[in-house]
Design a protein around this motif. Structure first.
Motif, PDB file in Angstrom:
ATOM      1  N   LEU A  59      11.737  -5.418  -1.739  1.00 50.14           N
ATOM      2  CA  LEU A  59      12.485  -5.195  -0.742  1.00 50.14           C
ATOM      3  C   LEU A  59      11.481  -5.491   0.594  1.00 50.14           C
ATOM      4  N   ASN A  60      11.879  -6.083   1.665  1.00 49.67           N
ATOM      5  CA  ASN A  60      11.245  -6.204   2.694  1.00 49.67           C
ATOM      6  C   ASN A  60      11.137  -4.926   3.556  1.00 49.67           C
ATOM      7  N   SER A  61      10.206  -4.899   4.575  1.00 50.28           N
ATOM      8  CA  SER A  61      10.241  -3.781   5.215  1.00 50.28           C
ATOM      9  C   SER A  61      11.519  -2.978   5.767  1.00 50.28           C
ATOM     10  N   THR A  62      12.648  -4.003   6.006  1.00 51.33           N
ATOM     11  CA  THR A  62      13.681  -3.737   6.484  1.00 51.33           C
ATOM     12  C   THR A  62      14.566  -3.251   5.391  1.00 51.33           C
ATOM     13  N   VAL A  75       2.394  -4.042  -9.381  1.00 51.14           N
ATOM     14  CA  VAL A  75       1.316  -2.809  -9.380  1.00 51.14           C
ATOM     15  C   VAL A  75       0.176  -3.282  -8.751  1.00 51.14           C
ATOM     16  N   ILE A  76      -0.221  -4.486  -8.490  1.00 54.12           N
ATOM     17  CA  ILE A  76      -1.204  -5.088  -7.673  1.00 54.12           C
ATOM     18  C   ILE A  76      -0.972  -4.971  -6.100  1.00 54.12           C
ATOM     19  N   MET A  77       0.443  -4.994  -5.956  1.00 51.92           N
ATOM     20  CA  MET A  77       0.751  -4.962  -4.359  1.00 51.92           C
ATOM     21  C   MET A  77       0.687  -3.308  -4.016  1.00 51.92           C
ATOM     22  N   VAL A 107      12.035  -0.184  -7.744  1.00 52.08           N
ATOM     23  CA  VAL A 107      11.978  -0.687  -6.416  1.00 52.08           C
ATOM     24  C   VAL A 107      10.831  -0.409  -5.570  1.00 52.08           C
ATOM     25  N   ILE A 108      10.146  -1.444  -4.940  1.00 53.64           N
ATOM     26  CA  ILE A 108       9.119  -1.177  -4.000  1.00 53.64           C
ATOM     27  C   ILE A 108       9.541  -1.973  -2.525  1.00 53.64           C
ATOM     28  N   ARG A 109       8.755  -1.488  -1.435  1.00 51.84           N
ATOM     29  CA  ARG A 109       9.043  -2.142  -0.148  1.00 51.84           C
ATOM     30  C   ARG A 109       7.686  -2.245   0.357  1.00 51.84           C
ATOM     31  N   LEU A 110       7.650  -3.706   1.202  1.00 53.34           N
ATOM     32  CA  LEU A 110       6.439  -4.239   1.924  1.00 53.34           C
ATOM     33  C   LEU A 110       6.388  -3.069   3.085  1.00 53.34           C
ATOM     34  N   ARG A 111       5.205  -3.227   3.381  1.00 50.48           N
ATOM     35  CA  ARG A 111       4.687  -2.342   4.641  1.00 50.48           C
ATOM     36  C   ARG A 111       5.142  -2.893   5.752  1.00 50.48           C
ATOM     37  N   THR A 112       5.094  -4.405   5.851  1.00 50.99           N
ATOM     38  CA  THR A 112       5.058  -5.218   6.897  1.00 50.99           C
ATOM     39  C   THR A 112       6.265  -6.329   6.678  1.00 50.99           C
TER      40      THR A 112
END
Length: 221
Positions: A59-62, A75-77, A107-112
Motif C-alpha cells: 500500500l502507499n502511505s495513504t 521482506v527486504i523493504m 499487507v505492508i505500507r510504504l513509510r513515504t
C-alpha cells in the motif's frame, strides 16, 4: 606498502558515505543469510518456487493499493525500514536465521508517499474481467469459467470492457456467434470499464489473499 595503504584510505570515505544503495545492499546480504536458514510452518525449503509463489500487498502511505510484491522484495523493504506491517498473517511463513525471525505479513505500507501516474483506462485482462463480473455468468448467473464477446468478433464485436463478459461454458457454447436479440437473451448488467487504481492490481492477480479484500475496495470481494 605505503602506496597500498594510501589506496585503501581513499576507498574508506566513499564506503562510509551512507547511500541508500549501500543500505539496500546490506539488507540484501542480511536477507541472503535469512534464506540460508529458512524454516516455514509448512516445512518447505528456501527454493525459488517458495519465494516466487507468495505475494504481499503493498500500500502507499495513504493506504492506496499499489501492487502485489514477491515475498523476497517485501521482506527486504521491511528490513530496510522502507515499509511497515499493516496486516500480519498468523498462518503465514515464519523465516528463521541465526540472528532474527522474520514473519512474512499479508499487507505492508510504504513509510513515504509515492506519486502514481494517472492512467484513465484500466487494461482489460481475464482476471480483472472475472472480478468485475464477480465470477458469475452474465447470462444465467451461474459460476463463470470463460470470457464471451457479447457481439461476436466474427460479426464486428470489439475486444473491450464494453463488449466482454464473464460466462459459463454452457452459455458460451449455446450462444456461439449469435447476437443476444437472436436468442432472446438479456444481460444482467451493462458491461462497463471499471475505475480506480486497485483495478490495475486486480487485472494482474488471479487469486487474492482474503486479507487484501478490505484494502482493495469494490470488485475484490
Amino acid at each position: 606498502m605505503a602506496q597500498r595503504k594510501n589506496g585503501r584510505s581513499h576507498r574508506h570515505p566513499r564506503s562510509a558515505a551512507g547511500s541508500s544503495g549501500s543500505t539496500t545492499s546490506a539488507a540484501s546480504r542480511a536477507l541472503h543469510s535469512v534464506i540460508q536458514g529458512v524454516d516455514t510452518h509448512c516445512g518447505g525449503a528456501a527454493d525459488s518456487s517458495f519465494w516466487g509463489r507468495r505475494r504481499v500487498l503493498l500500500l502507499n502511505s495513504t493506504y492506496e493499493p499499489l501492487t502485489a510484491l514477491p515475498m523476497r522484495r517485501a521482506v527486504i523493504m521491511l528490513m530496510c525500514g522502507k515499509a511497515d506491517v499493516v496486516h500480519d498473517d498468523p498462518m503465514g511463513p515464519v523465516i528463521h536465521s541465526a540472528s532474527r525471525t522474520v514473519v512474512v505479513p499479508s499487507v505492508i505500507r510504504l513509510r513515504t508517499f509515492v506519486r502514481v501516474p494517472y492512467r484513465a483506462r484500466v487494461p482489460m485482462t481475464r482476471a480483472a474481467l472475472m472480478h468485475r463480473d464477480r465470477f458469475r455468468c452474465a447470462y444465467c448467473g451461474s459460476k463463470a469459467d470463460t470470457v464471451d464477446h457479447v457481439i461476436p468478433r466474427s460479426r464486428g464485436g470489439a475486444h473491450s470492457w464494453e463488449n466482454c463478459v464473464a460466462a459459463c461454458s454452457a452459455c458460451n457454447h449455446r450462444k456461439a456467434d449469435r447476437l443476444l436479440t437472436e436468442l432472446g437473451w438479456t444481460l444482467h448488467a451493462t458491461p462497463l470499464p471499471p475505475k480506480g487504481q486497485h483495478w490495475r492490481l486486480l487485472s494482474s492477480i488471479k487469486e487474492l489473499d482474503p486479507a487484501w479484500v478490505r484494502y482493495l475496495g469494490e470488485g475484490a470481494a
